[in-house]
Write an enzyme that holds these catalytic residues in place. Structure first.
Site, PDB file in Angstrom:
ATOM      1  N   ASP A 166     -85.197  89.013 -24.954  1.00  0.00           N
ATOM      2  CA  ASP A 166     -84.958  88.998 -26.399  1.00  0.00           C
ATOM      3  C   ASP A 166     -83.623  89.677 -26.654  1.00  0.00           C
ATOM      4  O   ASP A 166     -83.433  90.825 -26.270  1.00  0.00           O
ATOM      5  CB  ASP A 166     -86.080  89.762 -27.113  1.00  0.00           C
ATOM      6  CG  ASP A 166     -85.860  89.808 -28.617  1.00  0.00           C
ATOM      7  OD1 ASP A 166     -85.706  88.736 -29.232  1.00  0.00           O
ATOM      8  OD2 ASP A 166     -85.815  90.921 -29.171  1.00  0.00           O
ATOM      9  N   GLU A 200     -84.604  82.794 -26.296  1.00  0.00           N
ATOM     10  CA  GLU A 200     -84.761  82.133 -27.580  1.00  0.00           C
ATOM     11  C   GLU A 200     -83.619  81.172 -27.816  1.00  0.00           C
ATOM     12  O   GLU A 200     -82.475  81.460 -27.483  1.00  0.00           O
ATOM     13  CB  GLU A 200     -84.715  83.166 -28.705  1.00  0.00           C
ATOM     14  CG  GLU A 200     -86.035  83.750 -29.048  1.00  0.00           C
ATOM     15  CD  GLU A 200     -85.882  84.721 -30.198  1.00  0.00           C
ATOM     16  OE1 GLU A 200     -86.658  84.639 -31.140  1.00  0.00           O
ATOM     17  OE2 GLU A 200     -84.966  85.552 -30.149  1.00  0.00           O
ATOM     18  N   ASP A 211     -88.704  94.944 -29.395  1.00  0.00           N
ATOM     19  CA  ASP A 211     -88.003  93.883 -28.670  1.00  0.00           C
ATOM     20  C   ASP A 211     -88.738  93.468 -27.400  1.00  0.00           C
ATOM     21  O   ASP A 211     -88.655  92.308 -26.980  1.00  0.00           O
ATOM     22  CB  ASP A 211     -86.576  94.330 -28.328  1.00  0.00           C
ATOM     23  CG  ASP A 211     -85.782  94.715 -29.571  1.00  0.00           C
ATOM     24  OD1 ASP A 211     -86.045  94.121 -30.635  1.00  0.00           O
ATOM     25  OD2 ASP A 211     -84.916  95.603 -29.483  1.00  0.00           O
TER      26      ASP A 211
END
Ligand SMILES: [Zn+2]
Length: 282
Positions: free
Chosen positions: A76, A160, A240
């Site tokens: 992340d 992501e 996170d």
């Protein structure tokens, strides 16, 4: 040969096309020494803020053996850290870049203090451009090193699929995002993914920061809340790291429906696709 001739010592190059460039002396480190001349496919001259470079395009077999690994990792990217991963590690942001950036701003202001068209202004512009180039290179080196380590250590890296151009429009975030050189980092991940034959997978980013990685409940939190505390199952985790775990679980949930992308540029816009493999199929 097509317009150029390399001296046998590889320390000089002569351009034989009609642009009148002639012979050039090659300075700096010559990686080119490792490669036989037959592998040099293209040569061009590139101008940078601190001088001209001769760029050699070399045909090499890029794939390399990486140590066998079965480990999978979700990452992340955030503002606090360069990235956080699903195993609970945080990679620090390179603060030295932020310092250098302050310096750049100062040098930039210097340009406008000089009279328009003056030689002082031209010089100030040169100083600015060279400092800027230096930071760009440092950023790139940092992103490259981190991406290489991550790819070597893991068989599968899940991240992501962020829409960077959309995010950069938000000016508060813009600086931090460029600082973290996220886009550059992703490109390096895909590069090393290909090189070491690892899977680099981008999954849709929706709700990764609010979902509970333990039970799937949606736990609303503001940007300043640094801990994920699930009100359904009681799971506690650094914000996170929880997101990185959710990101990793996304890809495992999607196995079997991953599609290949047969056309176009897969960087930064693909959703849940095996970006490395799909590129090879083109
Ligand atoms: Zn939960």
């Amino acid at each position: 040969m097509s317009g150029w001739k390399l001296h046998p010592t590889k320390r000089r190059i002569t351009f034989t096309d009609k642009k009148g460039i002639g012979e050039l002396k090659l300075l700096g480190k010559w990686d080119i020494h490792q490669y036989p001349v037959e592998l040099i496919k293209r040569v061009r001259i590139v101008r940078r803020a601190n001088g001209c470079y001769v760029q050699f395009c070399v045909k090499v077999d890029n794939q390399q053996d990486a140590p066998p690994s079965t480990s999978e990792i979700g990452i992340d990217v955030g503002l606090e850290y360069f990235y956080s991963d699903s195993s609970g590690n945080h990679e620090e942001n390179p603060r030295f870049l932020r310092k250098a950036e302050k310096n750049i701003k100062r040098v930039q202001r210097n340009i406008y203090k000089k009279k328009k068209g003056s030689s002082g202004r031209r010089k100030a512009r040169g100083v600015y451009a060279r400092k800027h180039l230096k930071v760009t290179r440092q950023r790139n080196e940092h992103a490259k090193r981190i991406a290489r380590n991550l790819t070597l250590a893991n068989a599968k890296v899940v991240l992501e699929d962020l829409n960077i151009s959309g995010m950069v429009k938000n000016h508060k975030l813009a600086k931090s995002i460029t600082d973290a050189s996220w886009y550059n980092f992703r490109q390096w991940l895909e590069y090393f993914g290909k090189k070491y034959v690892r899977e680099i997978i981008a999954v849709p980013p929706h709700f990764t920061s609010i979902e509970c990685s333990n039970c799937g409940a949606k736990v609303q939190k503001s940007l300043s809340t640094r801990t994920h505390s699930c009100n359904k199952c009681g799971y506690l985790e650094q914000r996170d790291v929880n997101a990185a775990k959710v990101i990793l679980s996304r890809v495992n949930a999607r196995v079997g429906q991953i599609q290949s992308n047969a056309s176009g540029d897969v960087l930064s816009t693909s959703i849940g696709r095996k970006t490395c493999k799909s590129k090879e199929r083109q």
